[in-house]
Design a protein around this motif. Structure first.
Motif, PDB file in Angstrom:
ATOM      1  N   ALA A  66      68.699  35.107  26.896  1.00  8.60           N
ATOM      2  CA  ALA A  66      69.065  35.739  28.163  1.00  8.60           C
ATOM      3  C   ALA A  66      68.459  37.122  28.314  1.00  8.60           C
ATOM      4  O   ALA A  66      68.112  37.538  29.428  1.00  8.60           O
ATOM      5  CB  ALA A  66      70.592  35.826  28.281  1.00  8.60           C
ATOM      6  N   THR A  67      68.305  37.864  27.225  1.00  6.43           N
ATOM      7  CA  THR A  67      67.816  39.242  27.319  1.00  6.43           C
ATOM      8  C   THR A  67      66.434  39.335  27.938  1.00  6.43           C
ATOM      9  O   THR A  67      66.079  40.360  28.528  1.00  6.43           O
ATOM     10  CB  THR A  67      67.775  39.892  25.927  1.00  6.43           C
ATOM     11  N   GLY A  68      65.639  38.283  27.820  1.00  5.36           N
ATOM     12  CA  GLY A  68      64.290  38.338  28.383  1.00  5.36           C
ATOM     13  C   GLY A  68      64.280  38.518  29.891  1.00  5.36           C
ATOM     14  O   GLY A  68      63.345  39.125  30.430  1.00  5.36           O
ATOM     15  N   TYR A  69      65.296  38.004  30.563  1.00  6.09           N
ATOM     16  CA  TYR A  69      65.308  38.085  32.024  1.00  6.09           C
ATOM     17  C   TYR A  69      65.501  39.512  32.535  1.00  6.09           C
ATOM     18  O   TYR A  69      64.654  40.021  33.284  1.00  6.09           O
ATOM     19  CB  TYR A  69      66.369  37.138  32.585  1.00  6.09           C
ATOM     20  N   PRO A  70      66.579  40.235  32.159  1.00  8.58           N
ATOM     21  CA  PRO A  70      66.738  41.585  32.722  1.00  8.58           C
ATOM     22  C   PRO A  70      65.661  42.553  32.258  1.00  8.58           C
ATOM     23  O   PRO A  70      65.252  43.431  33.029  1.00  8.58           O
ATOM     24  CB  PRO A  70      68.131  42.015  32.241  1.00  8.58           C
ATOM     25  N   VAL A  71      65.166  42.400  31.027  1.00  7.46           N
ATOM     26  CA  VAL A  71      64.132  43.331  30.548  1.00  7.46           C
ATOM     27  C   VAL A  71      62.817  43.089  31.276  1.00  7.46           C
ATOM     28  O   VAL A  71      62.169  44.040  31.747  1.00  7.46           O
ATOM     29  CB  VAL A  71      63.961  43.215  29.023  1.00  7.46           C
ATOM     30  N   ALA A  72      62.391  41.840  31.386  1.00  6.53           N
ATOM     31  CA  ALA A  72      61.138  41.551  32.087  1.00  6.53           C
ATOM     32  C   ALA A  72      61.224  41.971  33.554  1.00  6.53           C
ATOM     33  O   ALA A  72      60.271  42.531  34.118  1.00  6.53           O
ATOM     34  CB  ALA A  72      60.819  40.063  31.988  1.00  6.53           C
ATOM     35  N   ARG A  73      62.350  41.722  34.155  1.00  6.21           N
ATOM     36  CA  ARG A  73      62.553  42.080  35.564  1.00  6.21           C
ATOM     37  C   ARG A  73      62.493  43.594  35.756  1.00  6.21           C
ATOM     38  O   ARG A  73      61.900  44.091  36.719  1.00  6.21           O
ATOM     39  CB  ARG A  73      63.910  41.524  35.986  1.00  6.21           C
ATOM     40  N   TYR A  74      63.120  44.330  34.822  1.00 10.72           N
ATOM     41  CA  TYR A  74      63.119  45.789  34.933  1.00 10.72           C
ATOM     42  C   TYR A  74      61.730  46.359  34.664  1.00 10.72           C
ATOM     43  O   TYR A  74      61.252  47.237  35.391  1.00 10.72           O
ATOM     44  CB  TYR A  74      64.136  46.374  33.951  1.00 10.72           C
ATOM     45  N   ALA A  75      61.053  45.857  33.638  1.00 11.08           N
ATOM     46  CA  ALA A  75      59.719  46.359  33.313  1.00 11.08           C
ATOM     47  C   ALA A  75      58.746  46.113  34.455  1.00 11.08           C
ATOM     48  O   ALA A  75      57.843  46.931  34.704  1.00 11.08           O
ATOM     49  CB  ALA A  75      59.212  45.698  32.034  1.00 11.08           C
ATOM     50  N   ARG A  76      58.913  45.021  35.169  1.00  9.19           N
ATOM     51  CA  ARG A  76      58.010  44.702  36.271  1.00  9.19           C
ATOM     52  C   ARG A  76      58.072  45.770  37.365  1.00  9.19           C
ATOM     53  O   ARG A  76      57.076  46.020  38.048  1.00  9.19           O
ATOM     54  CB  ARG A  76      58.347  43.319  36.836  1.00  9.19           C
ATOM     55  N   ARG A  77      59.203  46.413  37.523  1.00  5.61           N
ATOM     56  CA  ARG A  77      59.326  47.469  38.525  1.00  5.61           C
ATOM     57  C   ARG A  77      58.364  48.622  38.241  1.00  5.61           C
ATOM     58  O   ARG A  77      57.986  49.354  39.158  1.00  5.61           O
ATOM     59  CB  ARG A  77      60.760  47.991  38.561  1.00  5.61           C
ATOM     60  N   TYR A  78      57.979  48.789  36.983  1.00  6.37           N
ATOM     61  CA  TYR A  78      57.029  49.841  36.618  1.00  6.37           C
ATOM     62  C   TYR A  78      55.587  49.363  36.706  1.00  6.37           C
ATOM     63  O   TYR A  78      54.717  50.095  37.187  1.00  6.37           O
ATOM     64  CB  TYR A  78      57.301  50.320  35.187  1.00  6.37           C
ATOM     65  N   PHE A  79      55.313  48.156  36.229  1.00  9.17           N
ATOM     66  CA  PHE A  79      53.940  47.754  35.962  1.00  9.17           C
ATOM     67  C   PHE A  79      53.352  46.791  36.982  1.00  9.17           C
ATOM     68  O   PHE A  79      52.165  46.461  36.895  1.00  9.17           O
ATOM     69  CB  PHE A  79      53.862  47.109  34.570  1.00  9.17           C
ATOM     70  N   ALA A  80      54.138  46.341  37.940  1.00  6.60           N
ATOM     71  CA  ALA A  80      53.630  45.408  38.949  1.00  6.60           C
ATOM     72  C   ALA A  80      54.542  45.477  40.171  1.00  6.60           C
ATOM     73  O   ALA A  80      55.531  46.208  40.175  1.00  6.60           O
ATOM     74  CB  ALA A  80      53.582  43.980  38.393  1.00  6.60           C
ATOM     75  N   ARG A  81      54.205  44.706  41.181  1.00  9.01           N
ATOM     76  CA  ARG A  81      55.055  44.648  42.363  1.00  9.01           C
ATOM     77  C   ARG A  81      56.373  43.973  42.002  1.00  9.01           C
ATOM     78  O   ARG A  81      56.381  42.902  41.400  1.00  9.01           O
ATOM     79  CB  ARG A  81      54.335  43.839  43.459  1.00  9.01           C
ATOM     80  N   PRO A  82      57.508  44.581  42.349  1.00  7.07           N
ATOM     81  CA  PRO A  82      58.797  43.926  42.037  1.00  7.07           C
ATOM     82  C   PRO A  82      58.903  42.564  42.707  1.00  7.07           C
ATOM     83  O   PRO A  82      58.291  42.308  43.756  1.00  7.07           O
ATOM     84  CB  PRO A  82      59.828  44.912  42.599  1.00  7.07           C
ATOM     85  N   PHE A  83      59.667  41.696  42.102  1.00  3.01           N
ATOM     86  CA  PHE A  83      59.893  40.380  42.686  1.00  3.01           C
ATOM     87  C   PHE A  83      60.633  40.493  44.014  1.00  3.01           C
ATOM     88  O   PHE A  83      61.523  41.340  44.174  1.00  3.01           O
ATOM     89  CB  PHE A  83      60.735  39.511  41.751  1.00  3.01           C
TER      90      PHE A  83
END
Length: 279
Positions: free
Chosen positions: A115-132
């Protein structure tokens, strides 16, 4: 899952994970995801007692990354890799520092690691790519559930929608997660990391190690969602946040401009090429 049940399918080609899991930017979030995993006392104890993350961090990291990529890009091999991991974890058991028994395949613990992969990947994306977008976020989570089934996680042990995920996540943060010796070790700026098995890197390691361990500690804490940092008890200053945002600007500018052979890890690149070549 019964032995005669068909293998669960991997995430589909062209999906969210197909585009993101093998992107080199995904590597930046892996240290934070590992910290959030081991902040659970049972997971932290299992890693402390059984993992080779201290003695063979490079080998462990390579094996873990290969496994993650197989879940997404491995096709028929994905389910085989899931079975291998479950078999590997059957012997991981013991007692945590508070005297509580743990087993790696206890459903609540095994599901938390995934489960931890979801919130971390989602949060990191806000920095490094366009948010979902909201729709992409739902699709990403649905595909993450598909990966969970490959790993042998039953639907009853994982929230089935993003709406159900966040109360579950906040409850684990409030009632289970905390700082421990493994968290402190992974987030230490002067962590003792052995040299890679490469002649040139071994020669240069005394000079390279301090910079690498500082960077890993920085990303391990900075890419944790703020509520996870607070639950674990890891400090993060406005100055550090500004540094992370400056670094993120460079990543957002450079990564999308790289050719695919440099932007994607080899297994992902080959799978994407096969997908485009398929009739």
């Amino acid at each position: 899952m019964k032995q005669h049940d068909p293998d669960p399918p991997p995430p589909p080609p062209g999906g969210i994970l197909w585009d993101t899991a093998g992107d080199i930017r995904s590597l930046l979030a892996l240290p934070a995801a590992f910290v959030l995993q081991v902040a659970h006392p049972a997971v932290g104890a299992g890693v402390d007692d059984h993992s080779v993350f201290r003695t063979d961090p490079w080998g462990r990291g390579q094996r873990s990354l290969t496994s993650v990529l197989l879940w997404v890009y491995g096709g028929e091999v994905a389910a085989e890799e899931g079975r291998r991991l479950r078999s590997l974890h059957r012997t991981i058991q013991g007692t945590d520092p508070d005297g509580r028994r743990y087993h790696a395949l206890t459903p609540a613990y095994y599901a938390w690691v995934h489960a931890t992969g979801y919130p971390v990947a989602r949060y990191a994306r806000r920095y490094f790519a366009r948010p979902f977008t909201p729709a992409e976020d739902e699709q990403f989570y649905a595909e993450w559930l598909m990966v969970g089934r490959i790993l042998g996680i039953h639907d009853r042990d994982m929230p089935q929608t993003t709406e159900e995920f966040w109360p579950y996540y906040r409850k684990v943060l409030a009632q289970e997660v905390g700082r421990n010796a493994v968290v402190d070790e992974l987030t230490a700026r002067d962590r003792a990391v052995p040299a890679p098995d490469h002649f040139v890197l071994r020669l240069l390691w005394p000079a390279l190690r301090p910079a690498l361990t500082r960077a890993m500690a920085f990303l391990s804490v900075g890419l944790l969602p703020p509520e996870a940092r607070e639950a674990i008890g890891l400090p993060w200053t406005p100055r550090q946040e500004r540094r992370l945002r400056r670094f993120a600007v460079l990543v957002r500018l450079l990564a999308p401009r790289l050719p695919e052979r440099l932007r994607y890890l080899p297994m992902a690149r080959r799978a994407r090429l096969r997908g485009r070549s398929a009739p």
